[in-house]
Design an enzyme around this catalytic site. Structure first.
Site, PDB file in Angstrom:
ATOM      1  CD  GLU A 197      -3.354  -3.529  12.349  1.00  0.00           C
ATOM      2  OE1 GLU A 197      -3.883  -2.950  11.396  1.00  0.00           O
ATOM      3  OE2 GLU A 197      -2.118  -3.729  12.431  1.00  0.00           O
ATOM      4  CG  ASP A 223       1.812  -5.977   8.038  1.00  0.00           C
ATOM      5  OD1 ASP A 223       1.802  -4.798   8.441  1.00  0.00           O
ATOM      6  OD2 ASP A 223       1.099  -6.866   8.525  1.00  0.00           O
ATOM      7  CE  LYS A 268       3.909  -0.747   9.744  1.00  0.00           C
ATOM      8  NZ  LYS A 268       3.546  -2.027   9.106  1.00  0.00           N
ATOM      9  CG  ASP A 323      -1.525  -3.479   6.994  1.00  0.00           C
ATOM     10  OD1 ASP A 323      -2.488  -2.706   6.813  1.00  0.00           O
ATOM     11  OD2 ASP A 323      -1.420  -4.200   8.015  1.00  0.00           O
ATOM     12  CG  ASN A 324      -0.203  -1.141   9.518  1.00  0.00           C
ATOM     13  OD1 ASN A 324       0.469  -2.154   9.648  1.00  0.00           O
ATOM     14  ND2 ASN A 324      -1.406  -1.024  10.055  1.00  0.00           N
TER      15      ASN A 324
END
Length: 263
Positions: free
Chosen positions: A248, A190, A193, A218-219
């Site tokens: 989120e 997380d 990226k 995540d993401n």
């Protein structure tokens, strides 16, 4: 009457703009606009108004509303603040439930988190670990690390969590020597990226993954990690599963990718 006339003009216009935004503007553009608004413009405005930083405001919300030594109340305090007062880049309550389910399924005793921010996911994960478990969390930003340590301590998890300040690319090769960890049962990605893929390959190179190790990222949709997804979904070394969710505290599409290392 003038007010009603004005509203009768504004409401249809707002509805048309919303429809255009949701159905005409490409998803990638919408996501970029949402992130720009929440993570740049509003943060700068709030910093100026309050003479504080977003992490400091999150810590204040924890200290004001959470019970010391109670991880669940810390998570709730952060969620309440970020959903109702000010957005922040935690994994969040919706995706957090997915994280909880993966942690409960894997039952890890060694966990690596890449990207601590204000320790929201750190607290969620650590609170579900057995007493003998070890969670190492890496944070590049020194200001975030200071706040994160305060949040971890407020949750009463300081004995279970080792927060390390520095770049993931520099620390991953040192983890075995510094912390005596042979492999990790669970890795939560997380952080930056563009580091997901190179850090995953570095974990492989350093022998920190074993058959059955789980990477949870995540993401992967917003802001997105296409090179990482292509790698874990097409490599024979991994078996991957996507969990659809939302960015989120918003309704923008996002999700988590769970990838089991097959060896």
């Amino acid at each position: 009457m003038e007010l009603l006339s004005l509203l009768s003009l504004l409401i249809p216009g707002a509805a048309i703009l919303y429809i255009l935004y949701r159905w005409v503007v490409p998803a990638t553009v919408r996501q970029a606009l949402v992130l720009m608004w929440h993570d740049v413009l509003l943060e700068m405005l709030m910093d100026r108004i309050t003479s504080s930083t977003r992490p400091q405001r999150i810590l204040h919300a924890v200290q004001k509303n959470a019970t010391r030594g109670d991880p669940c109340s810390v998570v709730k305090a952060i969620d309440d603040y970020c959903r109702h007062k000010e957005w922040a880049m935690n994994v969040g309550d919706e995706k957090g439930c997915i994280v909880d389910s993966v942690v409960s399924e894997v039952k890890p005793t060694t966990v690596l988190e890449l990207g601590t921010y204000c320790a929201y996911s750190t607290v969620r994960i650590a609170s579900l670990l057995p007493p003998n478990a070890k969670l190492i969390t890496l944070e590049f930003n020194s200001d975030y690390a200071v706040i994160a340590q305060e949040v971890i301590s407020w949750a009463g998890l300081q004995d279970k969590v080792q927060l390390v300040e520095g770049a993931s690319g520099e620390w991953i090769p040192r983890l075995k020597e510094e912390f005596g960890v042979e492999t990790f049962d669970l890795i939560f990605l997380d952080h930056w990226k563009d580091r997901y893929l190179p850090d995953t390959k570095l974990l492989e190179k350093c022998g920190l993954l074993k058959a059955g190790s789980v990477l949870l990222a995540d993401n992967v949709i917003c802001p997105g990690t296409p090179d990482y997804l292509d790698y874990v979904r097409n490599s024979p070394q991994y078996k991957s599963k996507f969990f659809k969710s939302h960015l989120e505290y918003t309704q923008e599409d996002d999700g988590l990718e769970k990838s089991v290392f097959l060896g």
